[in-house]
Design an enzyme around this catalytic site. Sequence first.
Site, PDB file in Angstrom:
ATOM      1  N   ASN A 114      37.741  42.247  36.749  1.00 25.47           N
ATOM      2  CA  ASN A 114      36.086  42.638  36.369  1.00 25.47           C
ATOM      3  C   ASN A 114      35.771  43.798  36.606  1.00 25.47           C
ATOM      4  O   ASN A 114      34.841  44.306  37.006  1.00 25.47           O
ATOM      5  CB  ASN A 114      35.268  41.560  36.992  1.00 25.47           C
ATOM      6  N   GLU A 165      41.016  42.722  32.572  1.00 22.73           N
ATOM      7  CA  GLU A 165      39.552  43.338  32.783  1.00 22.73           C
ATOM      8  C   GLU A 165      39.740  44.832  33.532  1.00 22.73           C
ATOM      9  O   GLU A 165      38.933  44.821  34.471  1.00 22.73           O
ATOM     10  CB  GLU A 165      38.680  42.453  32.957  1.00 22.73           C
ATOM     11  N   ASP A 184      43.989  35.666  32.328  1.00 26.76           N
ATOM     12  CA  ASP A 184      43.047  34.884  32.207  1.00 26.76           C
ATOM     13  C   ASP A 184      42.671  34.102  30.860  1.00 26.76           C
ATOM     14  O   ASP A 184      42.708  35.005  29.919  1.00 26.76           O
ATOM     15  CB  ASP A 184      41.483  35.943  32.223  1.00 26.76           C
TER      16      ASP A 184
END
Length: 260
Positions: free
Chosen positions: A15, A41, A154
Amino acid sequence: MTKTNRMKIVSYNLNGIRAAMRKGLEEWIAEEGPDILCIQETKAQPEDVDLSSLRAMGYHAFWHSAEKKGYSGVLTLTKLQPKNVVIGMDIEEYDREGRVIRTDFENFSLLNCYFPSGTTGDERQAVKMRFLDDFYEWIGGLKEEVPPLIIAGDYNIANTAMDIHDPVRNKNTSGFKPEEREWMDKWFDSGFSDPFRILYPEKIEYSWWSYRAAARARNKGWRIDYISVDNNLREKVRELRHSNEAVHSDHCPVVLELGF
């Protein structure tokens, strides 16, 4: 590989790699010592990130960044030099979002993947479902061309009621919709295994927690990060764990150990 001939593959949605590095990511990598680290990410371009400390640890870096700055992106860090590296799926809609890197090795080919999220509304949910169909078809062809596949990343889907803290309330939430779970069932019927469920059929562990309502502290999470292994590699699986102590992101690392 370690002296015991185990290979350690880690999948970790950060993230945002720059934020994760400020939270001690490099020290964690040095301590954990994965042979291959699949990051999702990244939210960065290669020129945005100083990887010199990781290169000093022996890692080769392969990027697939999104065209849109600060969005999506995958990065594969590997101590083993791949025989071949392929960026993307050769489908422009997904490739411009930086979603897939393939690295081919002697005993397997590894895909580092960031599946689309549908949480922002119907339009992105439609993209997600289209991606799932296209990905499934693409993998079907790829299996004929390359060594046994390991598909880390993911997936943005919790497969079963054991993989989400509140299956009833979330039954129509993106990431746990019936059609997404059906896809996961189809996926694991298509020649791939879920190492966590091979080893721990009844265990409850998660890989992602909302930042809201102290979800991680209360362990109200979802298991949406997976490392699928080709059934031909199934007997090589030695361990799969979720490293919940690593707190560089709202996800935790998924650690797969294989014996060759």
